[in-house]
Design a protein around this motif. Sequence first.
Motif, PDB file in Angstrom:
ATOM      1  N   SER A   1     -10.108  -7.706   5.410  1.00 60.37           N
ATOM      2  CA  SER A   1     -10.219  -6.278   5.118  1.00 60.37           C
ATOM      3  C   SER A   1      -8.955  -5.774   4.440  1.00 60.37           C
ATOM      4  O   SER A   1      -7.842  -6.072   4.891  1.00 60.37           O
ATOM      5  N   VAL A   2      -9.118  -5.004   3.372  1.00 57.75           N
ATOM      6  CA  VAL A   2      -7.965  -4.399   2.711  1.00 57.75           C
ATOM      7  C   VAL A   2      -7.226  -3.473   3.671  1.00 57.75           C
ATOM      8  O   VAL A   2      -5.989  -3.476   3.743  1.00 57.75           O
ATOM      9  N   ASP A   3      -7.961  -2.665   4.424  1.00 55.52           N
ATOM     10  CA  ASP A   3      -7.323  -1.731   5.359  1.00 55.52           C
ATOM     11  C   ASP A   3      -6.501  -2.459   6.404  1.00 55.52           C
ATOM     12  O   ASP A   3      -5.381  -2.044   6.731  1.00 55.52           O
ATOM     13  N   ASP A   4      -7.055  -3.554   6.955  1.00 53.09           N
ATOM     14  CA  ASP A   4      -6.321  -4.311   7.970  1.00 53.09           C
ATOM     15  C   ASP A   4      -5.071  -4.951   7.373  1.00 53.09           C
ATOM     16  O   ASP A   4      -3.989  -4.921   7.971  1.00 53.09           O
ATOM     17  N   TYR A   5      -5.232  -5.550   6.194  1.00 55.20           N
ATOM     18  CA  TYR A   5      -4.064  -6.161   5.547  1.00 55.20           C
ATOM     19  C   TYR A   5      -2.991  -5.114   5.271  1.00 55.20           C
ATOM     20  O   TYR A   5      -1.804  -5.332   5.551  1.00 55.20           O
ATOM     21  N   ASP A   6      -3.408  -3.976   4.735  1.00 54.36           N
ATOM     22  CA  ASP A   6      -2.447  -2.926   4.403  1.00 54.36           C
ATOM     23  C   ASP A   6      -1.735  -2.406   5.647  1.00 54.36           C
ATOM     24  O   ASP A   6      -0.533  -2.086   5.600  1.00 54.36           O
TER      25      ASP A   6
ATOM     26  N   LEU B   1       6.512  -9.185  -0.230  1.00 59.10           N
ATOM     27  CA  LEU B   1       6.458  -9.494  -1.650  1.00 59.10           C
ATOM     28  C   LEU B   1       5.049  -9.452  -2.223  1.00 59.10           C
ATOM     29  O   LEU B   1       4.870  -9.653  -3.428  1.00 59.10           O
ATOM     30  N   SER B   2       4.044  -9.178  -1.371  1.00 57.23           N
ATOM     31  CA  SER B   2       2.646  -9.303  -1.805  1.00 57.23           C
ATOM     32  C   SER B   2       1.854  -8.038  -1.487  1.00 57.23           C
ATOM     33  O   SER B   2       1.318  -7.890  -0.392  1.00 57.23           O
ATOM     34  N   PRO B   3       1.737  -7.115  -2.448  1.00 56.11           N
ATOM     35  CA  PRO B   3       0.988  -5.872  -2.209  1.00 56.11           C
ATOM     36  C   PRO B   3      -0.493  -6.076  -1.914  1.00 56.11           C
ATOM     37  O   PRO B   3      -1.117  -5.215  -1.292  1.00 56.11           O
ATOM     38  N   THR B   4      -1.076  -7.195  -2.363  1.00 50.04           N
ATOM     39  CA  THR B   4      -2.508  -7.411  -2.167  1.00 50.04           C
ATOM     40  C   THR B   4      -2.769  -8.725  -1.449  1.00 50.04           C
ATOM     41  O   THR B   4      -1.918  -9.624  -1.420  1.00 50.04           O
ATOM     42  N   ARG B   5      -3.980  -8.872  -0.924  1.00 44.70           N
ATOM     43  CA  ARG B   5      -4.370 -10.115  -0.245  1.00 44.70           C
ATOM     44  C   ARG B   5      -4.378 -11.316  -1.205  1.00 44.70           C
ATOM     45  O   ARG B   5      -3.906 -12.400  -0.813  1.00 44.70           O
ATOM     46  N   PRO B   6      -4.893 -11.186  -2.440  1.00 42.60           N
ATOM     47  CA  PRO B   6      -4.805 -12.330  -3.347  1.00 42.60           C
ATOM     48  C   PRO B   6      -3.357 -12.773  -3.581  1.00 42.60           C
ATOM     49  O   PRO B   6      -3.063 -13.977  -3.622  1.00 42.60           O
ATOM     50  N   GLN B   7      -2.462 -11.824  -3.735  1.00 44.79           N
ATOM     51  CA  GLN B   7      -1.054 -12.172  -3.938  1.00 44.79           C
ATOM     52  C   GLN B   7      -0.471 -12.825  -2.687  1.00 44.79           C
ATOM     53  O   GLN B   7       0.336 -13.767  -2.782  1.00 44.79           O
ATOM     54  N   PHE B   8      -0.873 -12.359  -1.525  1.00 45.43           N
ATOM     55  CA  PHE B   8      -0.413 -12.947  -0.266  1.00 45.43           C
ATOM     56  C   PHE B   8      -0.801 -14.422  -0.187  1.00 45.43           C
ATOM     57  O   PHE B   8       0.035 -15.289   0.111  1.00 45.43           O
ATOM     58  N   LEU B   9      -2.065 -14.722  -0.441  1.00 43.97           N
ATOM     59  CA  LEU B   9      -2.530 -16.103  -0.360  1.00 43.97           C
ATOM     60  C   LEU B   9      -1.898 -16.972  -1.442  1.00 43.97           C
ATOM     61  O   LEU B   9      -1.544 -18.137  -1.196  1.00 43.97           O
ATOM     62  N   ALA B  10      -1.732 -16.424  -2.627  1.00 44.86           N
ATOM     63  CA  ALA B  10      -1.101 -17.178  -3.702  1.00 44.86           C
ATOM     64  C   ALA B  10       0.329 -17.548  -3.334  1.00 44.86           C
ATOM     65  O   ALA B  10       0.768 -18.690  -3.549  1.00 44.86           O
ATOM     66  N   ARG B  11       1.051 -16.606  -2.769  1.00 43.82           N
ATOM     67  CA  ARG B  11       2.449 -16.859  -2.415  1.00 43.82           C
ATOM     68  C   ARG B  11       2.553 -17.774  -1.188  1.00 43.82           C
ATOM     69  O   ARG B  11       3.426 -18.635  -1.113  1.00 43.82           O
ATOM     70  N   LEU B  12       1.662 -17.610  -0.228  1.00 40.94           N
ATOM     71  CA  LEU B  12       1.690 -18.444   0.976  1.00 40.94           C
ATOM     72  C   LEU B  12       1.483 -19.914   0.642  1.00 40.94           C
ATOM     73  O   LEU B  12       2.129 -20.795   1.224  1.00 40.94           O
TER      74      LEU B  12
END
Length: 374
Positions: free
Chosen positions: A241-246, A121-132
């Motif tokens: 890292s964006v690459d690692d998260y992606d 549900l979270s395309p980006t790291r900021p969205q991931f942390l917000a949702r977590l």
Amino acid sequence: TSAVWAQAPTPATPKAPQPATKATEKAPESLSAAEFSRLIRETSEDGGYFRSDNFTSNETSYLHVVDKLRQLGATGGAYIGVGPEQNFTYIAKIRPQIAFIIDIRRQAVIQHLMYKAVFHLSPTRPQFLARLFSKPLPKEKPFSADAPINELLTYFDKTESDEKTYAANLAEIRKTIQEDFQFPLNERDQTSLEYVYKNFRQDGLTIAYRMDGSWGGYFPSLKEIIECTDLNGKQGNFLASVDDYDFVRGMHRKNLIIPVVGDFAGSKALSAIGDYLRKHNLTVTAYYTSNVEQYLFSNDVFADFASNIKKLPLTEKSLFIRAVAGRMPHPARLPGHRLATLLQLMNVFVKDFDAGTYSGYNELVFTHYITGEK
């Protein structure tokens, strides 16, 4: 301080006990939701007990071996691991084709399904942390996808969670697991999911490994874990890292990170994983054991674990990743860290075990280990 400590020399590597054979099926590029759910259910054993809530890792040395993994050619193939989010960092560094995360606690599998939903549900790291953490993203100055991890941590550390957001997120996560992942959650699973997600909402970045219902104490917080660096002072968590998260998110979206309920010394899970890998012409690149082997010795079932290792398709490069604990300090443990993270060639482990080398946990972790290098 040099990270290369006195270590036993590594002997000539013997042949793998269970080499990969020509398979009738190729390694999957992705799995359907139905196949993902089936693999979890058919590979898993009955859940067991362990005396902690592993909301997070407690191993601040986990990045000390990432450069050595790269040097030793640990890439591709299959990854096996145990425990919580630390696996995502190792997966990001190793870039396997498939990953299995095995844990004796069913709650750990439910937590990984929660993480999987958050990733989906979270395309980006900021969205991931917000949702977590059930916290809002800034409206006036939104974060870019490549925002520095320290900026993200500072923001989410001081931002309050929201009850309505938490309730809506929990409902969406539950729906995603049951509908999108096609994994049915029984009543106990749903209680477990709510318990885990509520703790992330309540504790935020201060959430930590917890023993027998205690509250963190001397264990590092998730914020501290994310901030950890390798031996050259570089941050390397999967969220740095964006690459690692992606990459990790991409594997989740292809259903290639499969959580399994299983005992390292059990009769089903590891054997079934070995059968699946061999069928798809995959070999084990890395197996992260944390310090589970310490408990296998104390429970007198270490020989059963070694037997399971022999059932896995290995190569001369297959590696264990271990976090070494215990009352006797390990020479590879660095100042400021409670544990030391070590590597060992899995075929060397098999040879040593067959030779009767491992009379106890200390013999295991002091024999033929490989350290990181600064």
